[in-house]
Design an enzyme around this catalytic site. Structure first.
Site, PDB file in Angstrom:
ATOM      1  N   HIS A 410       0.808  -1.219   0.000  1.00 38.98           N
ATOM      2  CA  HIS A 410       0.000   0.000   0.000  1.00 38.98           C
ATOM      3  C   HIS A 410       0.843   1.271   0.000  1.00 38.98           C
ATOM      4  O   HIS A 410       0.312   2.378  -0.120  1.00 38.98           O
ATOM      5  CB  HIS A 410      -0.943   0.004   1.208  1.00 38.98           C
ATOM      6  CG  HIS A 410      -2.255   0.685   0.942  1.00 38.98           C
ATOM      7  ND1 HIS A 410      -2.564   1.285  -0.247  1.00 38.98           N
ATOM      8  CD2 HIS A 410      -3.338   0.857   1.732  1.00 38.98           C
ATOM      9  CE1 HIS A 410      -3.771   1.803  -0.196  1.00 38.98           C
ATOM     10  NE2 HIS A 410      -4.276   1.559   0.991  1.00 38.98           N
ATOM     11  N   ASP A 414      -2.282   1.532  -4.570  1.00 40.23           N
ATOM     12  CA  ASP A 414      -3.552   1.803  -3.904  1.00 40.23           C
ATOM     13  C   ASP A 414      -4.599   0.775  -4.324  1.00 40.23           C
ATOM     14  O   ASP A 414      -4.384  -0.013  -5.256  1.00 40.23           O
ATOM     15  CB  ASP A 414      -4.035   3.215  -4.253  1.00 40.23           C
ATOM     16  CG  ASP A 414      -3.101   4.284  -3.698  1.00 40.23           C
ATOM     17  OD1 ASP A 414      -2.518   4.053  -2.621  1.00 40.23           O
ATOM     18  OD2 ASP A 414      -2.950   5.330  -4.347  1.00 40.23           O
TER      19      ASP A 414
END
Length: 438
Positions: A410, A414
């Site tokens: 992350h 995304d």
């Protein structure tokens, strides 16, 4: 008769030494050209070293558990002919290939700073040329290096160790690295064997020491989870067309090529197409820089007979046909399970696939191998009733369904990117053309 020195050959980028596991022949034994004479271990893989000549082993120079450097003599053979060991000199010339030149380093590990200092290190701190070069480029002092927990042989610092350190270095002053460790950074450097609580044993409990490979796996998995914030997306895919297509072609392919046609080449082909659609999945992180990889090298998580795990790599998978992928996958899987992999066979992956379905599992949440930023888990293919939309309305039919799990880092991936990439793999598999040629 002439004397021939058997040297430890070059084993790929960053691999500068190996540990002798066991000799397959004894002093006085005769060996033939290409015979595997010794098993060695690097921090990547176990492999065999063949002899390039026929002869008699007259002296073993490196014993079990001793470390040999690339280009160093590990045994002396007596061979037919006269003169010196000219053949060994040819082998020696391979050794420098493990040390990349300046241009290669700039391409593979772009430094965060434009300049670097001439940092010198004392002799009691063993560093490979590649690790030393990275340390100098990143202005990492000897005191900082001594705080890095090495995952290599005898705790030595590998390329992955120092790149992980650089990624987590942040803006902390150098002098604070050792005395001002946070709990998180201390955890990264703590050995896997360090207990988090007192472990009691009872009568009849068996204590099984970790073998070398299990220790490496444990260290790598701990680091991977601590370095990358994991997010996992899931999708269920109708692979009925894939199953029909494989059933139609597998016997023909095996008869024509002498190779098994598994589902893995199809999965790899779909993943490669999705990576081409979303190239920012095919990246690594170096500090505050993102390195976008040119090549698509697919790691293939493979379970070994001893219960350990290894990840051989399909190099330039985007350049292979389905037939080429099938052959490459079968070759790597066979050599992995028979301890025939070379160190370079496990290096350079830019994305990994784990087939948890081969164990009957529906899905999993795989750990991202560093320095990659994503990994796909393929679940078991199961017949289920499913709702299909037809021109005459919805119907229920028996379909071949499969879950896929996509774990991504992350920091740079995304949910939109990770999810869309997974959806494209799903679409390529679900809409597989039954007329695809192989």
């Amino acid at each position: 008769m002439a004397e021939y020195k058997l040297l430890l050959p070059s084993m790929g980028e960053g691999v500068m030494e190996a540990t002798i596991i066991t000799w397959l022949f004894n002093e006085g034994d005769n060996v033939k050209e290409d015979d595997s004479v010794v098993e060695i271990a690097t921090d990547k893989v176990d492999s065999d070293v063949p002899t390039p000549v026929s002869g008699k082993i007259v002296k073993i120079l490196k014993q079990k558990d001793e470390v040999a450097k690339v280009g160093e003599a590990i045994a002396i053979l007596e061979i037919e002919g006269e003169g010196g060991n000219t053949a060994s000199e040819e082998v020696t010339t391979e050794a420098p290939a493990a040390t990349p030149d300046t241009e290669t380093l700039k391409t593979i590990e772009e430094p965060l700073q434009a300049t670097h200092s001439n940092v010198e290190f004392s002799g009691d701190l063993y560093l490979s040329p590649l690790v030393k070069s990275i340390a100098q480029q990143e202005n990492i002092s000897e005191s900082e290096l001594k705080t890095i927990k090495g995952s290599g042989l005898e705790g030595r610092i590998t390329k992955e160790d120092i790149l992980a350190y650089v990624s987590n270095r942040g803006n902390q002053p150098v002098q604070q690295a050792a005395p001002a460790q946070t709990a998180a950074s201390a955890a990264v450097k703590a050995p896997v064997s360090a207990p988090v609580a007192t472990i009691s044993t009872a009568a009849g409990d068996e204590i099984i020491p970790m073998d070398r490979m299990r220790k490496i796996i444990a260290e790598n998995m701990v680091k991977a989870k601590q370095i990358a914030p994991h997010v996992t997306s899931f999708i269920e895919t109708d692979v009925t067309n894939v199953v029909k297509w494989r059933n139609k072609h597998k016997d023909i392919f095996e008869k024509r090529e002498g190779e098994k046609l598994t589902f893995m080449p199809i999965f790899v082909k779909a993943v490669v197409k999705a990576i081409q659609d979303f190239p920012m999945i095919n990246v690594s992180i170096n500090g505050e820089n993102i390195i976008k990889k040119k090549n698509i090298n697919i790691g293939m998580a493979t379970a070994l007979p001893d219960g350990n795990l290894i990840v051989p790599v399909i190099k330039n998978a985007d350049q292979l046909s389905l037939s080429g992928l099938a052959k490459a996958i079968n070759d790597l899987a066979y050599r992995a399970r028979n301890k025939k992999l070379r160190p370079e066979d496990t290096q350079g992956a830019t994305y990994t696939i784990s087939n948890v379905g081969s164990f009957g599992n529906l899905m999993g949440t795989p750990i991202i191998p560093q320095p990659q930023v994503a990994i796909l888990a393929i679940g078991a293919i199961v017949k289920k009733p499913a709702v299909l939309e037809t021109k005459d309305g919805d119907v229920i039919a028996i379909r071949q369904l499969m879950f896929m799990s996509h774990s991504y880092d992350h920091r740079v991936v995304d949910g939109s990117l990770g999810g869309m990439m997974l959806k494209h793999v799903h679409d390529y598999l679900q809409n597989w053309d039954l007329n695809t040629e192989i």
